[in-house]
Scaffold this active site. Structure first.
Site, PDB file in Angstrom:
ATOM      1  N   ASP A  59      -7.458  -5.199   2.553  1.00  0.00           N
ATOM      2  CA  ASP A  59      -7.404  -3.201   3.459  1.00  0.00           C
ATOM      3  C   ASP A  59      -7.334  -3.100   4.922  1.00  0.00           C
ATOM      4  O   ASP A  59      -8.603  -3.273   5.258  1.00  0.00           O
ATOM      5  CB  ASP A  59      -6.679  -2.248   3.081  1.00  0.00           C
ATOM      6  CG  ASP A  59      -5.151  -3.158   1.972  1.00  0.00           C
ATOM      7  OD1 ASP A  59      -5.270  -4.425   1.602  1.00  0.00           O
ATOM      8  OD2 ASP A  59      -4.922  -2.344   1.220  1.00  0.00           O
TER       9      ASP A  59
ATOM     10  N   ASP B   9       5.954  -3.966  -2.408  1.00  0.00           N
ATOM     11  CA  ASP B   9       4.573  -1.850  -2.873  1.00  0.00           C
ATOM     12  C   ASP B   9       5.344  -1.254  -4.208  1.00  0.00           C
ATOM     13  O   ASP B   9       6.189  -0.582  -3.872  1.00  0.00           O
ATOM     14  CB  ASP B   9       4.342  -1.715  -1.927  1.00  0.00           C
ATOM     15  CG  ASP B   9       3.861  -2.670  -0.570  1.00  0.00           C
ATOM     16  OD1 ASP B   9       2.354  -3.091  -0.770  1.00  0.00           O
ATOM     17  OD2 ASP B   9       4.248  -2.689   0.452  1.00  0.00           O
TER      18      ASP B   9
HETATM   19  O1  1PR Z   1       4.674  -2.357   5.293  1.00  0.00           O
HETATM   20  O2  1PR Z   1       5.502  -4.898   6.613  1.00  0.00           O
HETATM   21  O3  1PR Z   1       3.863  -2.944   7.931  1.00  0.00           O
HETATM   22  O4  1PR Z   1       3.093  -4.400   5.759  1.00  0.00           O
HETATM   23  C1  1PR Z   1       2.229  -3.632   5.027  1.00  0.00           C
HETATM   24  C2  1PR Z   1       1.402  -3.858   4.043  1.00  0.00           C
HETATM   25  O5  1PR Z   1       0.106  -2.914   4.532  1.00  0.00           O
HETATM   26  C3  1PR Z   1       1.489  -3.783   2.938  1.00  0.00           C
HETATM   27  O6  1PR Z   1       1.989  -5.389   2.124  1.00  0.00           O
HETATM   28  C4  1PR Z   1       1.366  -2.841   2.542  1.00  0.00           C
HETATM   29  O7  1PR Z   1       1.806  -3.611   0.917  1.00  0.00           O
HETATM   30  C5  1PR Z   1      -0.057  -2.727   2.563  1.00  0.00           C
HETATM   31  N1  1PR Z   1      -0.840  -0.914   2.298  1.00  0.00           N
HETATM   32  C6  1PR Z   1       0.040  -0.391   3.329  1.00  0.00           C
HETATM   33  N2  1PR Z   1      -0.566   0.867   2.823  1.00  0.00           N
HETATM   34  C7  1PR Z   1      -1.153   0.429   2.062  1.00  0.00           C
HETATM   35  C8  1PR Z   1      -2.783   1.274   1.173  1.00  0.00           C
HETATM   36  O8  1PR Z   1      -3.075   0.789   0.701  1.00  0.00           O
HETATM   37  N3  1PR Z   1      -1.856   2.924   2.223  1.00  0.00           N
HETATM   38  N4  1PR Z   1      -2.002  -1.663   1.000  1.00  0.00           N
HETATM   39  C9  1PR Z   1      -1.350  -1.074   1.723  1.00  0.00           C
HETATM   40  C10 1PR Z   1      -1.723  -2.745  -0.416  1.00  0.00           C
HETATM   41  C11 1PR Z   1      -2.364  -4.274  -0.659  1.00  0.00           C
HETATM   42  C12 1PR Z   1      -3.010  -4.561  -2.112  1.00  0.00           C
HETATM   43  C13 1PR Z   1      -4.166  -4.103  -2.820  1.00  0.00           C
HETATM   44  C14 1PR Z   1      -4.415  -4.727  -4.318  1.00  0.00           C
HETATM   45  C15 1PR Z   1      -5.715  -5.145  -4.973  1.00  0.00           C
HETATM   46  N5  1PR Z   1      -3.013  -2.768  -0.603  1.00  0.00           N
HETATM   47  O9  1PR Z   1      -2.502  -5.664  -1.907  1.00  0.00           O
HETATM   48  O10 1PR Z   1      -4.972  -5.350  -2.113  1.00  0.00           O
HETATM   49  O11 1PR Z   1      -3.521  -3.414  -4.536  1.00  0.00           O
HETATM   50  O12 1PR Z   1      -6.358  -3.948  -4.470  1.00  0.00           O
HETATM   51  P1  1PR Z   1      -7.155  -3.668  -6.456  1.00  0.00           P
HETATM   52  O13 1PR Z   1      -7.787  -5.288  -6.881  1.00  0.00           O
HETATM   53  O14 1PR Z   1      -8.304  -3.200  -5.692  1.00  0.00           O
HETATM   54  O15 1PR Z   1      -6.454  -3.291  -7.288  1.00  0.00           O
HETATM   55  P2  1PR Z   1       4.712  -3.489   6.543  1.00  0.00           P
END
Ligand code: 1PR
Length: 524
Positions: A224, A379
């Site tokens: 991320d 999400d």
């Molecule tokens: O909505 O098309 O602009 O895309 C935004 C992208 O950014 C989406 O894929 C959304 O999942 C991601 N995103 C937005 N905000 C966050 C945040 O954390 N505040 N990240 C975010 C989501 C990604 C997950 C994470 C897993 C594994 N995080 O894929 O990597 O949950 O984590 P872990 O192994 O530590 O549990 P758009």
């Protein structure tokens, strides 16, 4: 000098990078003469057979290409560059291929997920120069929904098993072409390209000649990415999507360095999520493009980028389509793009009218770059209900009861990084996106994100059982056993993790060592 035929679809940056990493120079075809004067030609095809042939015809490349191929000079075709050699493809009825090899490309009609995405092996059918230095049991990266059927078996170089045994490589005199992507297949793929570039003259049969190949489950590292409060681009990580700790954005490292580390540790793919993409205009986000460009220089596994892929109107009223945003990401080195917020809005519209418009980001990008290049990042958040009848969403019976003992739940879609909940469930979203042309689902779970408590098996089963495209399980990995659990209790094709890799709690090599002999994986 290697001449590279780029007809403008998808990521040829990686092929150029892979060739240049071997010390060769690359000349990109810009007119007919470049094809006629080439001494070694590489044709990496990405996207759709119909649009490829339309562009080749439009640029008047078809005849010079046929002349080149008949001249006996060395040729290496990749993926669609293999299909192009045949007479036609079911992907574009009525469109003629180059017809140098009799036969056609057929769509997979099997009980497994299509596209066939991931690392699979090769059954070697005859000796070849491109096998120099290979053992024969290496895995290569595939991503395709169609496979070639040559009329003449003598051209078959390799086959691969996926629901059936299909032809994954051909060789006819100096024409070699593979269904797999050597430029995305780590060290093994680089060796294949090296043999082609260096014109190795001895034909080899590797020691290990496999009887049947198996598709590996993929381990994906997710980064991320966002700017911290000082404006530096950092890899961050949330707890249930909250990336701040004591007011500051968590900083877990630099994106390019971390991606390289994960490649070296054996990650099968790397995903970058530009987590502020939903509010910032990605085409102005030069640092993010730079991250992709630099990463693709020495990371030879597939790269996915997500965040902000949608239509935009900038401050001056300039309009940009999601297709343009995606194109910029592909040119910078991405192999797949992932769509989050926009997918939810598109699905809501589709459910209102029941009609495809052909104009949504999913449809347009899929049409130009192929379904395999379009990942939908979901999400969702768990919502408990006392009985299935109280909501009109796809409800499941859960073993993890709710706070008031509720035995049922549904998974509510969110947009803008979990900030806004919508009246749509994750299962329906996945199904609609598949209909619109998405090729893969990246299935996060806000409740599980960053908790280290294991994947949400119930969610993954609910979505996986509702679609035929591959699913990447995401959120919650905390130890090696969680990967085994997700691969044995669900049919997910891949498992993604972030926190445990960034914090070096469980290296990717440890995950793979643990899974060895239990689950088919690629050992780096
Ligand atoms: O909505 O098309 O602009 O895309 C935004 C992208 O950014 C989406 O894929 C959304 O999942 C991601 N995103 C937005 N905000 C966050 C945040 O954390 N505040 N990240 C975010 C989501 C990604 C997950 C994470 C897993 C594994 N995080 O894929 O990597 O949950 O984590 P872990 O192994 O530590 O549990 P758009």
């Amino acid at each position: 000098m290697i001449t590279l035929l780029d007809y403008g679809a998808g990521n040829v940056r990686s092929v150029i990078n892979a060739i240049e990493s071997l010390g060769a120079r690359v000349k990109i075809v810009s007119d007919i003469d470049d094809i006629s004067s080439a001494t070694k030609l590489v044709f990496p095809g990405v996207g759709n057979f119909g649009s490829m042939m339309r562009i080749l015809n439009h640029k008047n490349y078809v005849d010079p290409l046929k002349d080149y191929l008949r001249s006996g000079r060395p040729f290496f075709g990749i993926c669609l560059g293999l299909h192009a050699l045949f007479e036609y493809s079911e992907e574009a009825p009525g469109k003629k291929g180059l017809g140098l090899i009799s036969g056609y490309a057929k769509k997979f009609d099997i009980d497994l997920s299509v596209p066939h995405i991931g690392w699979n092996g090769i059954n070697i059918k005859k000796p070849s120069r491109i096998f120099t230095g290979l053992r024969g049991d290496e895995k290569f990266y595939f991503v395709h929904s169609f496979y070639v059927i040559p009329e003449d078996d003598s051209v078959v170089l390799t086959t691969t098993d996926y629901g059936l045994e299909f032809v994954s490589g051909i060789q006819k005199e100096n024409i070699t072409a593979t269904q797999f992507h050597p430029e995305k297949s780590g060290d093994a793929g680089i060796k294949v390209l090296k043999s082609f570039i260096e014109s190795v003259d001895k034909e080899e049969t590797p020691v290990h000649v496999s009887g049947k190949t198996r598709l590996s489950k993929r381990i994906i590292a997710c980064l991320d990415v966002r700017s911290d409060d000082q404006g530096n681009l950092v890899v961050t990580k949330g707890d249930q999507y909250d990336v701040r700790e004591n007011g500051d954005v968590r900083n877990l490292g630099k994106p390019v360095e971390l991606a390289k580390r994960y490649y070296e540790e054996g990650a099968d793919e790397i995903t970058f999520l530009n987590i502020t993409g939903f509010r910032d205009f990605p085409l102005e986000d030069i640092p993010m493009m730079e991250v992709l460009r630099l990463t693709s220089e020495n990371v030879f596994v597939p790269l996915t980028i997500g965040g902000g892929i949608k239509d935009y109107t900038d401050k001056k009223g300039g309009k940009y389509s999601a297709l343009e945003v995606a194109a910029a990401y592909f040119r910078s080195g991405a192999d797949k793009i992932s769509i989050g917020s926009d997918a939810v809005l598109i699905a809501e519209d589709y459910l209102k009218t029941g009609r495809k418009t052909g104009k949504s980001s999913i449809e347009r990008i899929s049409e130009v770059y192929g379904a395999q290049a379009v990942v939908i990042s979901i999400d969702p958040r768990r919502v408990y209900v006392s009985s299935p009848e109280v909501v009109r969403h796809r409800v499941i019976k859960t073993d993890t009861k709710g706070p008031y003992g509720e035995a049922y739940c549904w998974y509510q879609c969110t947009i803008k990084g979990g900030r806004e909940s919508r009246d749509l469930d994750a299962v329906t979203l996945a199904q609609v996106c598949e209909k619109l042309g998405a090729g893969e689902i990246l299935l996060n779970c806000i409740d599980k994100d960053g908790t280290n408590s294991g994947y949400d098996i119930e969610l993954i089963n609910a979505v996986k059982n509702a679609v035929t495209i591959p699913v990447i399980a995401s959120s919650g990995a905390g130890c090696v056993e969680h990967f085994l659990e997700v691969f044995t209790k669900t049919q997910a094709e891949s498992a993604l993790a972030a926190g445990i890799f960034h914090r070096k709690e469980v290296p990717i090599t440890t995950v793979k060592d643990f899974l060895k002999d239990k689950v088919e994986t690629r050992l780096a």
